[in-house]
Design an enzyme around this catalytic site. Sequence first.
Site, PDB file in Angstrom:
ATOM      1  CG  ASP A  33      -0.199  -0.003   2.529  1.00 37.36           C
ATOM      2  OD1 ASP A  33       1.053   0.016   2.517  1.00 37.36           O
ATOM      3  OD2 ASP A  33      -0.860  -0.017   3.587  1.00 37.36           O
ATOM      4  N   GLY A  34       2.159   1.087  -0.059  1.00 37.60           N
ATOM      5  CA  GLY A  34       3.041   2.256  -0.147  1.00 37.60           C
ATOM      6  C   GLY A  34       3.673   2.654   1.170  1.00 37.60           C
ATOM      7  NE  ARG A  89      14.688  25.879   2.104  1.00 40.55           N
ATOM      8  CZ  ARG A  89      14.723  25.767   0.782  1.00 40.55           C
ATOM      9  NH1 ARG A  89      15.171  26.777   0.055  1.00 40.55           N
ATOM     10  NH2 ARG A  89      14.327  24.668   0.185  1.00 40.55           N
ATOM     11  CD  GLN A  90       7.203  24.669   4.991  1.00 40.39           C
ATOM     12  OE1 GLN A  90       6.175  24.643   5.638  1.00 40.39           O
ATOM     13  NE2 GLN A  90       7.407  23.877   3.947  1.00 40.39           N
ATOM     14  CG  HIS A 122      17.554  28.640   6.244  1.00 42.64           C
ATOM     15  ND1 HIS A 122      18.427  29.236   5.358  1.00 42.64           N
ATOM     16  CD2 HIS A 122      16.509  29.473   6.357  1.00 42.64           C
ATOM     17  CE1 HIS A 122      17.912  30.383   4.955  1.00 42.64           C
ATOM     18  NE2 HIS A 122      16.754  30.551   5.551  1.00 42.64           N
ATOM     19  CG  ASP A 160      20.701  35.706   1.693  1.00 36.62           C
ATOM     20  OD1 ASP A 160      21.626  35.383   2.471  1.00 36.62           O
ATOM     21  OD2 ASP A 160      19.799  34.917   1.348  1.00 36.62           O
ATOM     22  CE  LYS A 184      17.281  34.885  -0.743  1.00 39.43           C
ATOM     23  NZ  LYS A 184      17.608  33.459  -0.706  1.00 39.43           N
ATOM     24  CG  ASP A 210      22.801  30.806  -0.033  1.00 40.79           C
ATOM     25  OD1 ASP A 210      22.751  31.000   1.198  1.00 40.79           O
ATOM     26  OD2 ASP A 210      21.878  31.116  -0.807  1.00 40.79           O
TER      27      ASP A 210
HETATM   28  C1  R5P Z   1      17.492  31.128   1.869  1.00 36.36           C
HETATM   29  O1  R5P Z   1      17.593  32.234   2.381  1.00 36.36           O
HETATM   30  C2  R5P Z   1      18.664  30.211   1.711  1.00 36.36           C
HETATM   31  O2  R5P Z   1      19.778  30.721   2.345  1.00 36.36           O
HETATM   32  C3  R5P Z   1      18.986  29.959   0.256  1.00 36.36           C
HETATM   33  O3  R5P Z   1      19.388  31.172  -0.338  1.00 36.36           O
HETATM   34  C4  R5P Z   1      17.807  29.428  -0.471  1.00 36.36           C
HETATM   35  O4  R5P Z   1      17.252  28.359   0.236  1.00 36.36           O
HETATM   36  C5  R5P Z   1      18.179  28.980  -1.856  1.00 36.36           C
HETATM   37  O5  R5P Z   1      17.035  28.560  -2.512  1.00 36.36           O
HETATM   38  P1  R5P Z   1      16.942  28.621  -4.091  1.00 36.36           P
HETATM   39  O6  R5P Z   1      18.121  27.883  -4.637  1.00 36.36           O
HETATM   40  O7  R5P Z   1      15.639  27.928  -4.405  1.00 36.36           O
HETATM   41  O8  R5P Z   1      16.923  30.062  -4.487  1.00 36.36           O
END
Ligand code: R5P
Length: 282
Positions: A33-34, A89-90, A122, A160, A184, A210
Amino acid sequence: MIVSGSASQTLAAALAAELGEELAPVEYDRFPDGELLAAVPDFAAERAIVVASTVSSDAHLELLQLQDAAREAGAEEVVTVLPYMGYGRQDDAFEAGQPVSARAVARAISTGADRVLTVNPHESDVRRFFEPTAEAIDAAGRLAEPLPAGLVDPVFLAPDAGATELAGTVRDGYGTGDVDHFEKRRRSGTDVEVTPSDVDVAGRDVVVVDDIVATGSTMSEAIEHLEEPGRVFVACVHPLFVRNARVKLSRAGVETIYGTDTVEGPASAVSAAPAIADRLRQ
Ligand code: R5P
């Protein structure tokens, strides 16, 4: 014993070698069933170190199962290493009615772990969602290692302000160069607006740094603002690369992308295992 999630097998093996610990046999199965069934047959140790990047919803569920399986098999201590924390990130309810998903997943993981280690989350603040508060490990220190020697008057550029410290870490690892950052503004999941600084990159090699490359929008937008740079490289901790991120970065003129094995893939040249092992030895 090191217990590996299916998305973190290379890193788990590297960590086992670093620590001189056994890599537990694991089985990843699925019912008709997954539904998932991740198991650790023949697990026999007092401490389980579960290493699992939660790169998908299935990976989250698999991690919960592995924590539980290790405990069932007699582990007295379960240490969970989240090389990449999905949903990290959420970390806020950005609009009315939204969940704080990072908190929800952290709570679920905490119920099965005595200690949680995150690698370059993050936002550092996300650690407080775990009980007890998760530890943060910095795996960016070695990102400079595979960069070519003799970069021309290099600039380590954060797309950013939030990534400036990371860019500084990579510059320090390289040993020379300037650090700068752009600004950003995110319009949507795939659409970002980058405002450049007044740094002059003409003829200079640029390393854009980043924490995560997901869709590649942030990086490619930042690179578009570079005027007549020399060579352009990308360094990131978590090379997630979703959708057409690779093509975007190649089209933007990136020569090579360097990432760590917190997310396993072709760009994962640098291992986070030594940094994780150092913390586990403390
Ligand atoms: C967000 O502030 C993170 O530091 C990254 O800049 C972000 O997650 C990158 O996401 P994407 O590659 O989709 O722009």
